[in-house]
Motif scaffolding. Structure first.
Motif: not given
Length: 121
Positions: A107-108, A111, A114-115
């Motif tokens: 998950p990290k 993220k 996406l960033l």
């Protein structure tokens, strides 16, 4: 009331996504617009973009260059919306592949991807 609100929000998201897909499909079926996008992309100084974003993203130059080339090649092929979705799915799978076996870090990593992606779009 909470369930109705949640359903309403979900329905709005799906409706917005549907409108976006219809607009994207119309653009992807128009060769003049695709050629204009390619022309515009070829004028972008991606080296400068990479330099400006690299201090935040810390993305590998070769990965960014490969994605740029793949994107342009996919655009030149005048692919359908479904083929674009498949290309994007492949990009995400490739980037997150090293984290597949680690459910804690996946998950990290998603993220962060996406960033980082937001700096280049």
């Amino acid at each position: 009331v909470v369930c109705i609100g949640s359903f309403s929000q979900t329905l709005r998201r799906y409706t917005s996504l549907n409108h976006l897909a219809q607009a994207a499909r119309a653009v992807l079926q128009n060769s003049a617009q695709i050629n204009q996008m390619l022309s515009d992309l070829n004028r972008v100084d991606f080296t400068n973009v990479q330099e400006q974003a690299s201090w935040v993203c810390q993305c590998e130059d070769r990965v960014v260059q490969r994605l740029e080339q793949d994107f342009k090649a996919t655009l030149q092929q005048q692919n359908s919306l479904e083929q674009w979705a498949s290309w994007l799915d492949g990009v995400v799978s490739q980037v997150l592949k090293p984290y597949e076996q680690n459910p804690v870090s996946l998950p990290k990593a998603a993220k962060v991807f996406l960033l980082n992606w937001s700096f280049y779009r």
